[in-house]
Design an enzyme around this catalytic site. Structure first.
Site, PDB file in Angstrom:
ATOM      1  N   CYS A 143      -3.105   3.208  -0.947  1.00  0.00           N
ATOM      2  CA  CYS A 143      -3.694   2.606   0.256  1.00  0.00           C
ATOM      3  C   CYS A 143      -2.621   2.307   1.312  1.00  0.00           C
ATOM      4  O   CYS A 143      -2.941   2.045   2.455  1.00  0.00           O
ATOM      5  CB  CYS A 143      -4.455   1.331  -0.096  1.00  0.00           C
ATOM      6  SG  CYS A 143      -3.395   0.035  -0.750  1.00  0.00           S
ATOM      7  N   ASP A 170      -0.662  -0.264   1.424  1.00  0.00           N
ATOM      8  CA  ASP A 170      -0.442  -1.689   1.672  1.00  0.00           C
ATOM      9  C   ASP A 170       0.895  -2.158   1.087  1.00  0.00           C
ATOM     10  O   ASP A 170       1.328  -1.672   0.048  1.00  0.00           O
ATOM     11  CB  ASP A 170      -1.585  -2.523   1.075  1.00  0.00           C
ATOM     12  CG  ASP A 170      -2.875  -2.323   1.856  1.00  0.00           C
ATOM     13  OD1 ASP A 170      -2.853  -1.545   2.818  1.00  0.00           O
ATOM     14  OD2 ASP A 170      -3.887  -2.946   1.500  1.00  0.00           O
ATOM     15  N   CYS A 191      -4.827  -4.982   3.406  1.00  0.00           N
ATOM     16  CA  CYS A 191      -6.251  -5.297   3.539  1.00  0.00           C
ATOM     17  C   CYS A 191      -6.513  -6.788   3.331  1.00  0.00           C
ATOM     18  O   CYS A 191      -5.639  -7.537   2.891  1.00  0.00           O
ATOM     19  CB  CYS A 191      -7.034  -4.483   2.517  1.00  0.00           C
ATOM     20  SG  CYS A 191      -6.815  -5.116   0.854  1.00  0.00           S
ATOM     21  N   CYS A 207      -5.648  -4.781  -5.372  1.00  0.00           N
ATOM     22  CA  CYS A 207      -5.024  -5.670  -4.387  1.00  0.00           C
ATOM     23  C   CYS A 207      -4.431  -6.897  -5.098  1.00  0.00           C
ATOM     24  O   CYS A 207      -3.349  -7.372  -4.728  1.00  0.00           O
ATOM     25  CB  CYS A 207      -6.033  -6.126  -3.341  1.00  0.00           C
ATOM     26  SG  CYS A 207      -7.087  -4.800  -2.718  1.00  0.00           S
TER      27      CYS A 207
HETATM   28 FE1  FES Z   1      -4.758  -1.570  -1.232  1.00  0.00          FE
HETATM   29 FE2  FES Z   1      -6.062  -3.788  -0.765  1.00  0.00          FE
HETATM   30  S1  FES Z   1      -6.709  -1.773  -0.299  1.00  0.00           S
HETATM   31  S2  FES Z   1      -4.007  -3.578  -1.455  1.00  0.00           S
END
Ligand code: FES
Length: 125
Positions: free
Chosen positions: A35, A37, A60, A104
């Site tokens: 993702c 992040d 996110c 996450c």
């Molecule tokens: Fe990857 Fe939340 S979508 S950390």
């Protein structure tokens, strides 16, 4: 049923312990390749106790809520207890996360572990 719990929304909207700790003695940064992040944790440890903790999360809403909750869970705790923090405990404290957002909370567990490892490395050298 709402996708996100009240607690997730609360910690997302009003994240606790956001920012940089200038005098941190344990810093960890982790990311999720899928993702994209990124989460950075700063720990100030004295006498084996997490005296202060701050985080910066570029990610996110669930990642922000997870980091915020994780900092609350370890603040004031002994290093040994913080070492045991699992993503499951973070997700439970948030009254759950949707299945596709569990990773996450894993990021929060990894960021804290990485900061604790950094702290131990600094102590050893
Ligand atoms: Fe990857 Fe939340 S979508 S950390």
């Amino acid at each position: 049923m709402a996708l996100y719990s009240e607690k997730v929304m609360d910690h997302f909207r009003n994240p606790r312990n956001v920012g940089v700790l200038e005098d941190a003695n344990g810093i960890g940064e982790v990311g999720n390749a899928k993702c994209g992040d990124i989460m950075k944790m700063y720990l100030k440890i004295e006498d084996d106790i997490i005296q202060d903790v701050k985080f910066e999360t570029f990610g996110c809403g669930s990642a922000i809520a997870s980091s915020s909750m994780a900092t609350e869970l370890i603040k004031g705790k002994p290093v040994s207890e913080a070492m045991q923090l699992t993503n499951k405990a973070v997700a439970e404290a948030l009254d759950g996360l949707p299945a596709h957002k569990i990773h996450c909370s894993v990021l929060a567990e990894e960021a804290i572990r990485s900061a604790l490892e950094d702290y131990h490395k600094r102590m050893d050298s």
